[in-house]
Design a protein around this motif. Structure first.
Motif, mmCIF file in Angstrom:
data_model
loop_
_atom_site.group_PDB
_atom_site.id
_atom_site.type_symbol
_atom_site.label_atom_id
_atom_site.label_comp_id
_atom_site.label_asym_id
_atom_site.label_seq_id
_atom_site.Cartn_x
_atom_site.Cartn_y
_atom_site.Cartn_z
ATOM 1 N N GLY A 1 48.483 -21.321 -64.242
ATOM 2 C CA GLY A 1 49.533 -21.191 -65.250
ATOM 3 C C GLY A 1 49.950 -22.494 -65.900
ATOM 4 O O GLY A 1 50.964 -22.532 -66.578
ATOM 5 N N THR A 2 49.175 -23.560 -65.741
ATOM 6 C CA THR A 2 49.550 -24.839 -66.353
ATOM 7 C C THR A 2 48.928 -24.957 -67.749
ATOM 8 O O THR A 2 47.880 -24.387 -68.023
ATOM 9 N N GLU A 3 49.590 -25.701 -68.602
ATOM 10 C CA GLU A 3 49.109 -25.925 -69.964
ATOM 11 C C GLU A 3 48.572 -27.349 -70.058
ATOM 12 O O GLU A 3 49.343 -28.299 -70.020
ATOM 13 N N TRP B 1 44.610 -20.444 -66.383
ATOM 14 C CA TRP B 1 45.209 -19.270 -65.738
ATOM 15 C C TRP B 1 44.745 -19.097 -64.299
ATOM 16 O O TRP B 1 45.329 -18.305 -63.547
ATOM 17 N N LEU C 1 45.861 -22.408 -71.890
ATOM 18 C CA LEU C 1 46.418 -22.215 -70.555
ATOM 19 C C LEU C 1 45.300 -22.252 -69.520
ATOM 20 O O LEU C 1 44.205 -21.730 -69.752
ATOM 21 N N ASP D 1 57.608 -17.067 -64.648
ATOM 22 C CA ASP D 1 57.887 -18.005 -65.735
ATOM 23 C C ASP D 1 56.640 -18.250 -66.575
ATOM 24 O O ASP D 1 56.703 -18.248 -67.810
ATOM 25 N N GLU D 2 55.495 -18.432 -65.924
ATOM 26 C CA GLU D 2 54.265 -18.669 -66.670
ATOM 27 C C GLU D 2 53.843 -17.420 -67.440
ATOM 28 O O GLU D 2 53.334 -17.518 -68.560
ATOM 29 N N ARG E 1 55.941 -17.285 -70.596
ATOM 30 C CA ARG E 1 55.478 -18.238 -71.599
ATOM 31 C C ARG E 1 54.184 -17.752 -72.248
ATOM 32 O O ARG E 1 53.998 -17.863 -73.467
ATOM 33 N N ALA E 2 53.283 -17.197 -71.433
ATOM 34 C CA ALA E 2 52.029 -16.689 -71.985
ATOM 35 C C ALA E 2 52.287 -15.537 -72.950
ATOM 36 O O ALA E 2 51.634 -15.422 -73.990
ATOM 37 N N LEU F 1 49.082 -14.062 -63.602
ATOM 38 C CA LEU F 1 49.304 -15.499 -63.722
ATOM 39 C C LEU F 1 50.052 -15.993 -62.484
ATOM 40 O O LEU F 1 50.313 -15.232 -61.555
ATOM 41 N N HIS F 2 50.394 -17.275 -62.471
ATOM 42 C CA HIS F 2 50.905 -17.907 -61.256
ATOM 43 C C HIS F 2 52.329 -17.489 -60.910
ATOM 44 O O HIS F 2 52.684 -17.388 -59.740
ATOM 45 N N SER F 3 53.140 -17.244 -61.935
ATOM 46 C CA SER F 3 54.560 -16.996 -61.675
ATOM 47 C C SER F 3 55.150 -16.197 -62.832
ATOM 48 O O SER F 3 54.571 -16.140 -63.917
#
Length: 317
Positions: A313-315, A299, A297, A85-86, A89-90, A81-83
């Motif tokens: 990684g955005t929702e 991804w 998500l 943090d993401e 969350r995933a 994923l992107h980071s």
């Protein structure tokens, strides 16, 4: 240093890459069929790799991309994923999804975020059990069209939650579904009405059970670039606790009226690109059984210019 070697198995092109701890085999053929069952290729690869100390299989089929990895008798599924943090969350929502999986076979899965990688690990697991991830919990989908602009873009790769998460869709949710008109094709639309709702559309006005959706003009001259340039007005819209944006393309605005009551165990779906979307205005409400997943998500995302890193990684709302 990775050294690649090409080849084929049963006529399917493969690429084997030597790694410090073993080998990774990549294929553009799907490792699961449309129902999520392992293909003959997946079963054969499992046989070949079952006794390997460290080996992996990457599925790069058009529906998505993920990697199965065998290590010391355990099997992992990894997705970057992107980071960090993401990935964290995933991992949290994936743990919740495992708890809702009806068979109970996924309760022993270990879910962890390792840097920017989402890692799912299960000891002594066969490939067909790992594919429960795809069949019952999590699947990757690609957005092929502009019907969900501006929320989703062509080239977005999505993770969708399956099982109970899909079949309890609520107003405002983004869902992946199959249409009775084109069963092999996956579509993504937004739930506007659920079973029993009275849905009325008059031009751009949408009413649910007699109450208009709250809308507000954001941009009078919005331009979206892609395979075809799309111009129009960008509006905010809210339903079911979701606030999102919709596109009105005045060059061929939707004029037909709709007045319908959604059947029990069905949903009424609209595209966010309101004038460029084939949805429930044409084919009616969709049974819950046709829903394949609820979008959770973005991804990864790509266009002709390369990678759209800002979307990783955005929702989507």
């Amino acid at each position: 240093q990775e050294d690649a070697l090409g080849g084929a198995l049963g006529g399917v092109e493969l690429e084997a890459v030597a790694l410090p701890r073993g080998v990774r085999i990549a294929t553009h053929a799907a490792l699961a069929d449309v129902d999520g069952a392992p293909t003959p290729l997946a079963k054969r690869l499992a046989e070949l790799l079952a006794h390997a100390e460290s080996a992996g299989v990457a599925d790069l089929a058009p529906g998505g991309s993920y990697e199965f990895w065998f290590e010391h008798g355990a099997l992992s599924l990894r997705t970057g994923l992107h980071s960090p943090d993401e990935a964290t969350r995933a991992a949290l929502w994936l743990k919740r999804a495992f708890g809702a999986e009806p068979s109970g076979r996924l309760e022993t899965f270990e879910v962890a975020a390792e840097g920017g990688t989402l890692n799912v690990r299960a000891p002594n697991l066969a490939v067909d059990e790992a594919l429960l991830l795809r069949r019952n919990v999590l699947e990757a989908f690609r957005i092929p069209s502009a019907s969900m602009l501006p929320t989703l873009l062509p080239g977005d790769l999505l993770f969708a939650l399956k099982g109970p998460a899909a079949h309890t869709a609520a107003r405002g949710d983004l869902v992946v579904f199959t249409s009775s008109r084109d069963p092999p094709q996956d579509f993504v639309k937004r739930v506007i009405g659920v079973g029993g709702d009275h849905v009325e559309l008059d031009g751009y006005g949408v009413r649910i059970n007699g109450t208009p959706l709250v809308t507000k003009l954001e941009t009078a001259d919005f331009v979206a670039q892609g395979d075809d340039t799309v111009r129009g007005e960008l509006w905010s819209e809210s339903v079911g606790g979701h606030s999102y944006r919709v596109l009105h393309d005045a060059s061929h605005a939707w004029r037909d009226k709709v007045d319908t009551t959604v059947e029990p165990d069905h949903v009424f779906l609209l595209g966010d690109n309101r004038d460029n979307s084939m949805d429930s205005r044409q084919f009616g409400s969709v049974p819950l059984t046709a829903l394949k997943g609820r979008v959770a998500l973005i991804w990864a995302s790509f266009d002709d210019q390369g990678v759209r890193w800002d979307r990783f990684g955005t929702e989507p709302e």
